[in-house]
Motif scaffolding. Structure first.
Motif, PDB file in Angstrom:
ATOM      1  N   GLY A   1     -33.801   8.472 -22.945  1.00  0.00           N
ATOM      2  CA  GLY A   1     -33.317   7.929 -21.678  1.00  0.00           C
ATOM      3  C   GLY A   1     -31.814   8.006 -21.557  1.00  0.00           C
ATOM      4  O   GLY A   1     -31.272   8.340 -20.492  1.00  0.00           O
ATOM      5  N   TRP A   2     -31.117   7.705 -22.651  1.00  0.00           N
ATOM      6  CA  TRP A   2     -29.645   7.812 -22.635  1.00  0.00           C
ATOM      7  C   TRP A   2     -29.204   9.254 -22.422  1.00  0.00           C
ATOM      8  O   TRP A   2     -28.277   9.523 -21.648  1.00  0.00           O
ATOM      9  N   LEU A   3     -29.882  10.198 -23.103  1.00  0.00           N
ATOM     10  CA  LEU A   3     -29.519  11.606 -22.952  1.00  0.00           C
ATOM     11  C   LEU A   3     -29.786  12.102 -21.534  1.00  0.00           C
ATOM     12  O   LEU A   3     -28.956  12.828 -20.954  1.00  0.00           O
ATOM     13  N   LEU A   4     -30.912  11.683 -20.941  1.00  0.00           N
ATOM     14  CA  LEU A   4     -31.193  12.072 -19.557  1.00  0.00           C
ATOM     15  C   LEU A   4     -30.186  11.467 -18.596  1.00  0.00           C
ATOM     16  O   LEU A   4     -29.796  12.091 -17.602  1.00  0.00           O
ATOM     17  N   GLY A   5     -29.759  10.222 -18.884  1.00  0.00           N
ATOM     18  CA  GLY A   5     -28.735   9.615 -18.036  1.00  0.00           C
ATOM     19  C   GLY A   5     -27.416  10.357 -18.090  1.00  0.00           C
ATOM     20  O   GLY A   5     -26.735  10.515 -17.072  1.00  0.00           O
ATOM     21  N   VAL A   6     -27.048  10.838 -19.277  1.00  0.00           N
ATOM     22  CA  VAL A   6     -25.798  11.599 -19.408  1.00  0.00           C
ATOM     23  C   VAL A   6     -25.916  12.950 -18.716  1.00  0.00           C
ATOM     24  O   VAL A   6     -24.985  13.414 -18.040  1.00  0.00           O
ATOM     25  N   LEU A   7     -27.076  13.583 -18.860  1.00  0.00           N
ATOM     26  CA  LEU A   7     -27.263  14.931 -18.300  1.00  0.00           C
ATOM     27  C   LEU A   7     -27.757  14.928 -16.854  1.00  0.00           C
ATOM     28  O   LEU A   7     -27.911  16.001 -16.272  1.00  0.00           O
ATOM     29  N   SER A   8     -28.017  13.748 -16.283  1.00  0.00           N
ATOM     30  CA  SER A   8     -28.594  13.693 -14.943  1.00  0.00           C
ATOM     31  C   SER A   8     -27.751  14.397 -13.876  1.00  0.00           C
ATOM     32  O   SER A   8     -28.324  15.078 -13.011  1.00  0.00           O
ATOM     33  N   PRO A   9     -26.400  14.283 -13.871  1.00  0.00           N
ATOM     34  CA  PRO A   9     -25.658  15.040 -12.844  1.00  0.00           C
ATOM     35  C   PRO A   9     -25.864  16.542 -12.949  1.00  0.00           C
ATOM     36  O   PRO A   9     -25.973  17.235 -11.926  1.00  0.00           O
ATOM     37  N   PHE A  10     -25.952  17.050 -14.178  1.00  0.00           N
ATOM     38  CA  PHE A  10     -26.101  18.497 -14.353  1.00  0.00           C
ATOM     39  C   PHE A  10     -27.532  18.947 -14.057  1.00  0.00           C
ATOM     40  O   PHE A  10     -27.736  20.035 -13.500  1.00  0.00           O
ATOM     41  N   LEU A  11     -28.513  18.126 -14.421  1.00  0.00           N
ATOM     42  CA  LEU A  11     -29.893  18.454 -14.077  1.00  0.00           C
ATOM     43  C   LEU A  11     -30.092  18.436 -12.561  1.00  0.00           C
ATOM     44  O   LEU A  11     -30.740  19.331 -11.993  1.00  0.00           O
TER      45      LEU A  11
END
Length: 388
Positions: A34-44
């Motif tokens: 969840g933390w990794l998806l939150g960090v990468l969410s703008p790029f995804l």
């Protein structure tokens, strides 16, 4: 050779240990994901926006007649600007239709409020004959008004503190969402302007890390996914426009109110596969019921008729053929995607399941050919054979 076997065995053992540790600490693993998806969410999100915008941008760029050496460099930025202008124009047109229509509906409801209040007043006057009985019941009741007032004050204070904390969280969430969207939009612009260079770098990474056959297979799957997702997006948009136009024309012929507003609403909600049009039907029926309940009933009947036409004629030819997925698996993909990821899952799982379906179908056909299974073993039997 022994070193390779030992190395492979060590990899299997380390992988098994890592998998066991992950199973024993699922909460930590999901928290890290969840933390990794939150960090990468703008790029995804930026990649998703770039993929969606690339569908109309590619068509616009293909039709731009800029052949000079200097002017050819302007083709990509000009196509991006025209794509953004088209998207903004569609959104502005939709808001220009929906906004006044909703305002008119609210004003219509406001105009009917005085009549409703008069009807309520008449009903209260009819109940005046029961007032002596109500007064006698009220006199027999013993209410601790002081304790009741203290509870009301405590409840209001609790609501106030909750509202303040929720309001602060909502403001922070809105600011975070806007900043994430802006970063994602800028990132999508970079992707669209440099998509050939990024594609070339991606191929270099694949061939550097994977065997040649594995890299070829991976690129083949990625190309299949790209074609399927692009076809699904274009087909879904075309199907929504056709369905909205059908509603505008038919509602105008039957002289129903809010024809253009309901048509635009259904076209927008029809972008959600299968269930989206029903959301537009519910909103449209409520808007029409404010003016004329009988026409709202007629609208529901009209919706059911057009929905059958759309489901049996338009959707299979426009969208179903583009993704190559049978109807039963479309329904399964929508159900699974909606339960896992909501509306985004409904839009994502149809082309994803189409890609998986195509890959598995190719695998099955390849296995049948390798095993030399006769066609008569798996093809459909003639009707006469089944009767015997």
């Amino acid at each position: 050779m022994e070193r390779q076997k030992i190395k492979g065995l060590l990899l299997v053992v380390c992988g098994g240990v890592a998998f066991y540790c992950a199973l024993q600490n699922l909460g930590t693993v999901f928290g890290a994901l969840g933390w990794l998806l939150g960090v990468l969410s703008p790029f995804l999100l930026g990649g998703a926006i770039a993929f969606v915008l690339n569908v109309p941008m590619r068509a616009i760029e293909r039709h731009l007649a800029l052949t000079g050496r200097r002017t050819a460099k302007l083709r990509r930025p000009l196509a991006l600007v025209l794509t953004l202008a088209a998207v903004i124009g569609v959104l502005a047109l939709a808001s220009g239709v929906i906004g006044p229509g909703v305002t008119e509906a609210v004003m219509s409801i406001a105009r009917q409020i005085p009549g409703a209040l008069e009807r309520v007043q008449r009903e209260l006057e009819n109940l005046s004959g029961y007032l002596p009985l109500l007064e006698e019941l009220a006199g027999n009741l013993q209410v601790d008004w002081q304790a009741l007032s203290q509870r009301a004050i405590a409840l209001v204070q609790s609501w106030g503190s909750t509202l303040l904390s929720t309001g602060g969280g909502m403001i922070g969430g809105v600011i975070s969402g806007v900043s994430t969207f802006v970063i994602s939009l800028i990132f999508s612009f970079y992707i669209l302007l440099q998509k050939e260079a990024l594609s070339r770098q991606g191929r270099q990474v694949l061939y550097a890390l994977l065997p040649t056959a594995g890299a070829d297979r991976c690129l083949e799957i990625l190309r299949l996914a790209g074609r399927t997702f692009s076809s699904f997006l274009s087909g879904q948009c075309l199907e929504a426009c056709i369905l909205g136009t059908l509603f505008v024309v038919s509602m105008t012929l039957f002289r129903m109110p809010y024809a253009l507003l309901v048509g635009v609403l259904i076209a927008l909600t029809a972008l959600i596969p299968i269930v989206g049009a029903f959301i537009g039907c519910a909103v449209g029926a409520m808007l029409i019921a404010v003016t004329d309940p009988w026409k709202a009933l007629m609208f529901i009947v009209l919706f059911l008729v057009l929905q059958q036409v759309e489901g049996n004629l338009i959707y299979p030819h426009v969208v179903g053929s583009s993704v190559g997925l049978p109807s039963i698996w479309v329904l399964a993909a929508v159900t699974l995607g909606g339960s896992l990821m909501g509306v985004a899952g409904m839009l994502f799982f149809i082309p994803l399941c189409s890609v998986l379906y195509a890959l598995f179908r190719g695998f099955v056909k390849n296995r049948l050919n390798v095993r030399a299974v006769p066609v008569s073993k798996w093809q459909d039997l003639p009707p006469d054979v089944g009767r015997k």
